[in-house]
Write an enzyme that holds these catalytic residues in place. Sequence first.
Site, PDB file in Angstrom:
ATOM      1  N   LEU A 169       6.755 -11.933  -1.583  1.00 40.93           N
ATOM      2  CA  LEU A 169       6.017 -10.935  -2.362  1.00 40.93           C
ATOM      3  C   LEU A 169       6.812 -10.498  -3.584  1.00 40.93           C
ATOM      4  CD1 LEU A 169       3.623  -8.722  -2.366  1.00 40.93           C
ATOM      5  CD2 LEU A 169       5.292  -7.260  -1.192  1.00 40.93           C
ATOM      6  N   CYS A 170       6.110 -10.230  -4.692  1.00 43.11           N
ATOM      7  CA  CYS A 170       6.734  -9.566  -5.842  1.00 43.11           C
ATOM      8  C   CYS A 170       5.681  -8.662  -6.477  1.00 43.11           C
ATOM      9  CB  CYS A 170       7.328 -10.573  -6.832  1.00 43.11           C
ATOM     10  SG  CYS A 170       6.116 -11.521  -7.785  1.00 43.11           S
ATOM     11  N   HIS A 171       5.812  -8.354  -7.764  1.00 42.49           N
ATOM     12  CA  HIS A 171       4.886  -7.433  -8.428  1.00 42.49           C
ATOM     13  C   HIS A 171       3.539  -8.095  -8.715  1.00 42.49           C
ATOM     14  CE1 HIS A 171       4.134  -4.300 -11.858  1.00 42.49           C
ATOM     15  NE2 HIS A 171       3.394  -4.077 -10.788  1.00 42.49           N
TER      16      HIS A 171
END
Length: 219
Positions: free
Chosen positions: A176-178
């Site tokens: 996951l990231c932004h």
Amino acid sequence: MFSAGSSLGRNKEILVHHLLVGEKDLKLLMELQQRIAGGEDLSDLAVEYSICPSKENGGMLGWVRRGQLVPEFEKAAFSASLNKVVRCKTEYGWHLLEVLSEREESILGEIEPVDLHSKMQDPNFLQEAQLIDVREHEEVTQASLPGFKVLPLRQFGAWGSIITDEFDPEKDTYVLCHHGVRSSQVAKWLQTQGFKRVFNVSGGIHAYSLKADPSVPTY
């Protein structure tokens, strides 16, 4: 490039390294092949003689599958016996290559936020899956999801070399990231490190907030 619906076992992947010399350097290639037969290491010779950029890594190409290599190299590599050095010619010149290992084809997929949200309602999922958040700590303080271990991409030098000590390559791994860009990079890298089932969270935590759980803040 790969979908989450791919099936294991359909194709094998191979771990291969090589060295490359020019089309006119067949004599040099044969001399190097003799030196390898005499006990020298292909990786060491690749650093010294190869004209391929992979020389910086001892000629290592990593885990590859059919369709990723030029045809002549692919044919030679996928028909070679393990740990046997073979040569082939491509449009780039002459190669010596060695297959170091093989495994079932791995999966690199995308998971939609709504699908991840559904999975996260199951307590067993949070216990069995491996969840990695590659955002910076200041981002995580603004919005986060339970169960994700924070490994900031900017600190890759600190955790990259010990990733298999912290996580099991055999388990499903979600990144996951932004917005899904940094996590996609890390997901692809994890696949090269032997992780068999890796899923990037499409659109990142921003899309998760908009599509799956509005209680998660956006920033």
